[in-house]
Design an enzyme around this catalytic site. Structure first.
Site, PDB file in Angstrom:
ATOM      1  N   ALA A 257      17.830  43.355 -39.579  1.00  0.00           N
ATOM      2  CA  ALA A 257      19.363  43.610 -39.831  1.00  0.00           C
ATOM      3  C   ALA A 257      19.402  44.954 -40.857  1.00  0.00           C
ATOM      4  O   ALA A 257      18.425  45.355 -41.410  1.00  0.00           O
ATOM      5  CB  ALA A 257      19.754  42.275 -40.867  1.00  0.00           C
ATOM      6  N   CYS A 258      20.847  45.472 -40.827  1.00  0.00           N
ATOM      7  CA  CYS A 258      20.859  46.500 -41.872  1.00  0.00           C
ATOM      8  C   CYS A 258      22.422  46.362 -41.941  1.00  0.00           C
ATOM      9  O   CYS A 258      23.288  45.473 -41.650  1.00  0.00           O
ATOM     10  CB  CYS A 258      20.532  47.807 -41.203  1.00  0.00           C
ATOM     11  N   GLY A 259      23.089  47.418 -42.758  1.00  0.00           N
ATOM     12  CA  GLY A 259      24.613  47.229 -43.157  1.00  0.00           C
ATOM     13  C   GLY A 259      25.203  47.015 -41.701  1.00  0.00           C
ATOM     14  O   GLY A 259      26.324  46.486 -42.002  1.00  0.00           O
TER      15      GLY A 259
END
Lengths: 96, 157
Positions: free
Chosen positions: A11-13
């Site tokens: 995941a990331c932003g």
């Protein structure tokens, strides 16, 4: 006994740039080790909806909530610093 | 190649910005002016940076790689700016660690799955501090581009 395919959340932003890079690195790492894994790429805010059955969370942004699943920072795949240690940590979790 | 994702009109050297937001707007505006991004890109970029920071410490040289949702982007590309005086960004993945950023590389990404090469190539380039110092000292956008071209050619060989 059949070995269950492990699920990894990357995941990331915004699931736009950095998690794509991290997911690609994790995929290559697992492939190189002959590990059959399922990689789910999403936003940090979406981790909760993918967490069921996951063995590991790798994220390039901060994850403030504890999902009860091991968390490893994917930042080394972005900065290039500490990649070997991170790969080892990921494999330790997956092979455990 | 990163040189193909840049253009002279999307490189600014020696920009002055009092705040991170000002710096982001200067870089983002180049992507809008060149048609790669929609007007909504600027605000989205600033907001995203606050929520999910993109500062990177490349061996003591501060870089930021701001980007935002695909909905604000028409087509993929990059815009870069060298700051006259560094501006403070939060380190990616952190909320209480900071880096003084000298180079901003704004990314316009219209499809995350199609531009992995661009992002990886950019990150790979940014891992060389002496190259970053050279970029920071480029005298013109032409000079800036030729420094990147030379680096990419030497990496390819």
């Amino acid at each position: 006994m059949q070995i269950e395919k492990k699920k990894i959340i990357v995941a990331c932003g915004g699931a736009v740039a950095t998690s794509t890079v991290a997911a690609n690195s994790v995929r290559a790492l697992c492939k190189g080790q002959g590990l059959d894994v399922e990689i789910v790429q999403c936003r940090v805010s979406e981790i909760g909806s993918h967490i069921h059955g996951a063995s590991l969370i790798v994220a390039t942004s901060k994850v403030s909530k504890d999902y009860g699943v091991p968390f490893i920072s994917g930042m080394p795949f972005i900065s290039g610093v500490g990649v070997v240690e991170t790969e080892k940590a990921i494999l330790d979790v997956l092979k455990a | 190649m990163i040189v193909e994702k840049l253009a002279l009109g999307r490189i600014k050297l020696g920009i002055t910005a009092a705040t991170q937001e000002e710096a982001l707007k200067t870089v983002g505006q180049m992507l809008i002016d060149s048609g790669l991004c929609k007007e909504s890109y600027l605000e989205a970029l600033v907001k995203r940076e606050k929520e999910f920071p993109t500062g990177l410490d490349m061996g003591g040289f501060g870089v930021a790689i701001p980007h935002t949702d695909v909905t604000h982007v028409n087509s993929s590309g990059l815009a870069m700016a060298v700051l006259d005086k560094p501006v403070t960004f939060t380190l990616m993945g952190m909320d209480d660690e900071f880096v003084e950023v000298k180079l901003i590389c704004a990314m316009a990404i219209d499809n995350p799955n199609q531009h992995l090469d661009m992002v990886e190539a950019l990150l790979h380039l940014l891992r060389d501090k002496s190259f970053l110092n050279d970029l920071a000292e480029a005298r013109s956008p032409e000079d800036f581009l030729s420094i990147i071209r030379a680096k990419e050619n030497s990496n390819a060989n």
